[in-house]
Design an enzyme around this catalytic site. Structure first.
Site, short mmCIF file in Angstrom:
data_model
loop_
_atom_site.label_atom_id
_atom_site.label_comp_id
_atom_site.label_asym_id
_atom_site.label_seq_id
_atom_site.Cartn_x
_atom_site.Cartn_y
_atom_site.Cartn_z
N GLY A 20 0.76 -1.24 0.00
CA GLY A 20 0.00 0.00 0.00
C GLY A 20 0.79 1.28 0.00
N GLY A 21 2.11 1.21 -0.07
CA GLY A 21 2.91 2.43 0.02
C GLY A 21 2.56 3.48 -1.01
CG ASP A 29 4.34 -0.84 -8.05
OD1 ASP A 29 5.29 -0.98 -8.83
OD2 ASP A 29 4.47 -0.72 -6.82
CG ASP A 83 -5.55 -11.75 -11.57
OD1 ASP A 83 -4.66 -10.96 -11.95
OD2 ASP A 83 -5.53 -12.98 -11.78
CB CYS A 117 11.28 -1.99 -8.17
SG CYS A 117 10.74 -3.66 -7.79
#
Length: 435
Positions: free
Chosen positions: A246-247, A320, A305, A373
């Site tokens: 949740g960041g 993300d 999903d 990332c």
């Protein structure tokens, strides 16, 4: 030792360590984390130090882990006396049911303790040096050497081998006030150049004390930069796919998003979103379906999903995406040994399915933010190029006047060897107003 065995069995290092070390006091936990994470991070270096003293012997994997832990204590942890590292390693071999190898462990570690331990001399083969002393897999180094060149790859390897720093990202609190309150509880926090809402905390900071002084989440500035790059207009609503823990959802709220709906396929991981929302004074709702918005605009997390997001077209979607994580190898050192070329191909295929599905949840004129990332082109630039070629209604729309690291093509690109934080990538895609 148990953590290393867990990782060998497929467990994630951080989760195993959190479980195994939960009962230790603060000092012992810090030592255990250093030993487990450091041994994992420098596995290639440790194996190279052991190799001359093993004469090609085939080792039981558990015995090899004992030896790696012993070498790390001998050569990388200055506070461990050599006799203690050797003695404890011999005892560890016996305690793990490998008593027959105790003599080998004793002899090899005594030899390693007396041997030289230094980087290869100048002029050594670059790939071999980076794979051994640099402790990275050769397949990944070959890619980076071809893309970045020798000097930049060496800098990236060096960045990945540093102990990660602890960063928090403020949610709602002002920076100056947070710094004063943190100082009041003995925490000397520092501002971060890359991200104005992030603070660097001293190593060993008690997060419970820090969170009592400042409303914040743990988040690397590279992840925070991806949210700032999104440049979501004030008041817009956004669906945050693959959101747990949740960041980015909380960072979006902090930057003025009207409503944020976190979604993730893992109900257990969504629990962490709810827990953080409660700690921050936001209402996280259930993990089933969206609830009424809290005053801050956080909707209840949705179990969904990302390949089939259950959202009507809206203002914006953040994807993300799951990835190889090659931008976070200093923070997750087991990732360098767990991920291989086949994972890169399979994850790129999954990302493509998710990106195509996320596009359907973007209303005409809306935004689709794709983030990873990873440092790998197949997951980043090539993924976006493929999407734009297949979806003519979208175009790359980088934010105007942004002070995050936007490359010439318009993508966010944060590199550990350049910015000194984790690596991240993001693309801001605009859907045509009529399509």
């Amino acid at each position: 030792m148990r953590v290393l065995r867990d990782v060998s069995g497929g467990a994630l290092l951080d989760r195993s360590a959190a479980r195994r070390f939960s009962e230790l006091d603060t000092r012992d936990r810090a030592w255990a984390v250093e030993a487990a994470f450091g041994t994992t991070r420098l596995r290639g270096r440790l194996d190279a130090a052991l190799a001359p003293h093993l004469a090609g012997k085939a080792l039981d994997p558990a015995v090899r882990d004992v030896l790696r832990l012993g070498v790390y204590q001998l050569k990388e942890m200055g506070g461990v006396p050599p006799y203690a590292a050797v003695s404890e390693s011999v005892g560890l071999a016996r305690a793990s049911g490998r008593g027959r190898a105790a003599g080998l462990v004793n002899a090899v570690l005594h030899r390693v303790a007396e041997a030289d331990y230094a980087p290869p001399p100048t002029g050594s083969d670059t790939l071999t040096a980076l794979a051994t002393w640099g402790s990275h897999p050769r397949w990944l180094l070959e890619r980076w050497l071809a893309r970045y060149g020798a000097d930049a790859t060496a800098a990236l390897v060096d960045a990945n081998n540093r102990r990660p720093e602890l960063y928090i990202r403020l949610i709602g609190d002002g920076v100056d006030a947070a710094l004063r309150r943190l100082a009041g509880v003995g925490i000397d926090a520092e501002r971060v150049a890359l991200e104005p809402r992030s603070l660097r905390l001293p190593a060993g900071t008690d997060l419970g004390v820090a969170f009592g002084a400042a409303r914040a989440i743990v988040q690397d500035p590279a992840a925070s930069a991806a949210v700032r790059y999104a440049a979501l207009p004030q008041g817009h609503s956004i669906a945050d796919l693959c959101a747990a823990p949740g960041g980015k959802s909380f960072a979006l709220l902090d930057l003025g998003a009207g409503r944020v709906t976190p979604a993730d396929r893992s109900r257990s991981r969504l629990r962490s979103v709810v827990d953080t929302a409660e700690r921050l004074g936001l209402r996280g709702g259930s993990t089933g379906a969206a609830s009424a918005p809290s005053p801050a605009g956080l909707l209840g997390p949705v179990a969904a999903d990302a390949c089939a997001p259950p959202f009507a077209p809206g203002d914006a979607v953040l994807l993300d995406a799951p990835c190889t994580g090659t931008g976070t190898l200093r923070r997750h050192p087991d990732g360098r040994w767990r991920v291989g070329p086949a994972d890169l191909a399979s994850l790129a295929a999954l990302q493509a399915r998710m990106l195509d599905a996320a596009a359907d949840a973007v209303a005409p004129g809306g935004l689709l933010i794709y983030a990873t990332c990873s440092l790998e082109p197949e997951e980043n630039e090539e993924q976006v190029d493929r999407f734009l070629a297949d979806n003519e209604g979208f175009r790359l729309d980088p934010p105007a006047g942004s002070d995050v690291p936007v490359c010439a093509q318009g993508y966010l690109r944060v590199l550990p060897q350049e910015q000194g934080v984790d690596g991240s990538f993001a693309a801001r895609l605009r859907r045509a107003a009529s399509c």
